[in-house]
Design an enzyme around this catalytic site. Structure first.
Site: not given
Lengths: 137, 137, 137, 137, 137, 137
Positions: D17, D36, D42, D44, D82-83, D127
């Site tokens: 994100h 950020c 980047h 998580h 996801d991913h 996070e």
């Protein structure tokens, strides 16, 4: 604002169990409980968190001595359930399905009369790191 | 220095077991295995770490696709042991005491023929967060 | 027996990445890397463990001051990779697939010249709590 | 006291994100969001805890089958996120900044219509192990 | 391949300590040990992992009964160090700086004569979740 | 339903302490506080979780920038207590027994005036992974 502080003690025990409703046939038990209905049992490392809420005693700075709380959990909960088969070895689950929900309520009911009524009490139980329950809410 | 990299995949399963030597009388079993000798079984959340060592493939950057390793552990280890009674439900522990040491060696022997000989293999098994074993050393 | 002691420092960083081999067509990339081939990237909280092995200095009782090791990792690894897109923002992975295996080798090669040759060095990298790698072996 | 019990299921997903407000210039975005705001994203490893509160069914001993809750999270939340790159790959965050606060509210709004109104619902999102959020309060 | 299996037992203790070299002046101590040189001490929750390597006994399936290993650590290590000031309350650190490196070597030397020579022994000590040491290597 | 979201930041510090009531004789202190009364102190790795509840700002998507919350905890709590002897090095515990209950209330009182009144605030403190406290309730 209230002066109350919550204190928590975490303990653990290992046990075998089987999820089963004796009023149902095997097909229904299998459909509802899946692998957890294995007639030969399976087992878990249960992690137990007991929360006691009250006003700290100004003489000790303690809500309740966590060593005493730990001993009380040891004597009244772990002695009963640790390294046991919940279905076969305990009075509590002879006629009660040992789901995490039922276990956490049973543990609460064991501990509640042992802890002074001036304290609030709540119990959290981890059946696995990803499945857990809490009572009361 | 070797170009080898170790890759690890962690999985888990739940099982019941009982520690027992059928050649001994109950007093000896009780003395040696204590609470773990409960005839009605107890259980654990086992955490399994599988380590594979090899040279990364320059085309993929993978030693071995961890998704494939995970599937392989799923199909050959977790299918056998998850939500099972190790003593009663598995061929492997019908005549072998299901201590963590014996379980980790059994899992290694299941996985070794399934993984290319060019890779080294090691297995770690957590019976509880405080008791664990590793094979080979 | 050697007097050597191993000391470990754990740090973390967050990054985005994509697994991709530019020599392959999309179908092959998709087959090999699956969801990890998402052209818009995905990401991880990487946990990094750096192990340094040496003889403790009798004057300090330290193999190496872990505060210095932490600063060194901060300045030379986390500055490069934390809150970055490994494929787009770093020289190291412009032409190298940022698999965990390749990342751990790159981090080792960054740190090795910065740490006195009298020490052995090993790096472990957790991509997730269930997938991790180690270099050298 | 109510008979209600809380049950929790923990799942995880990985995503990329970027925090960004398109109404602001780059200097303001950089000042507010710092690292950020990296335009290349980047990422998580998000850990998600879903809490469902209700009265256990006396026939099953379950508030809600956690396997069903897990499947529901899998199908409606993990499939989406996801991913993925939250900013580029999802409808939900095309025009909404993917802070942990906004993600947790979005996940709650996805799950709420899928879970019987007789249950209370709460979502917690990690996070990182040190930064997490919860909704509603 | 050897039949040896490694077994691990994890224990913990809490202690205060101060890092200090009495041969140095305060400025040097302060420069080298920083906050850890606080003359009034600071403290840690130490986590201790003891690894014993040997061939499982075919009668028990145990390398070594981890209950016995736990008792041995309790009686010989935790009794000495738990809830103690390492610098003031222990013979071992009266004249030895209680760095993690020195503590892990001391614990190894306490345990080594208590464990049968046929077993290999290794000790890991976590001073914090991010700083830890291992001996021997 | 309220639009409020809870955000949490986790930090840690190490400190020595001693539990003691100066109005009591040594026998009473020893009976009540046991090993925690060691006159030479013992210590812990404290883990601190600070929870701030409010409505996310639509411009940022933040309830409160967790980097700012982290800095604030660093400057006003960790600076005071990290690597300190709570009884000897801090004003707060010169005349207040440093139990976990008293520490968590002190930290709350330090942070409360530093955080906008529109936010609710709650603090959780882990003295060990098995003993922790929360304030207010």
């Amino acid at each position: 604002m209230s002066d109350k502080v919550a204190v928590f003690r975490r303990e653990h025990f290992n046990a075998a169990h089987r999820l089963h409703n004796p009023d149902w046939d095997e097909a229904t038990n299998d459909k509802v409980f899946g692998k957890c209905n294995n007639p030969h049992f399976h087992g878990h490392n249960y992690e137990l968190e007991v929360k006691v809420v009250g006003v700290p005693d100004p003489k000790t700075g303690y809500v309740m001595d966590l060593k005493l709380l730990s001993d009380l959990i040891q004597d009244h909960v772990l002695e009963k359930f640790d390294h046991k088969n919940l279905n076969l070895d305990t009075e509590e689950f002879k006629n009660l399905n040992p789901t995490a929900e039922n276990i956490v309520v049973v543990i609460y009911k064991i501990l509640r009369p042992l802890i002074d009524k001036k304290y609030d009490l709540q119990v959290r139980l981890y059946e696995t790191p990803r499945n857990f329950v809490e009572y009361p809410v």
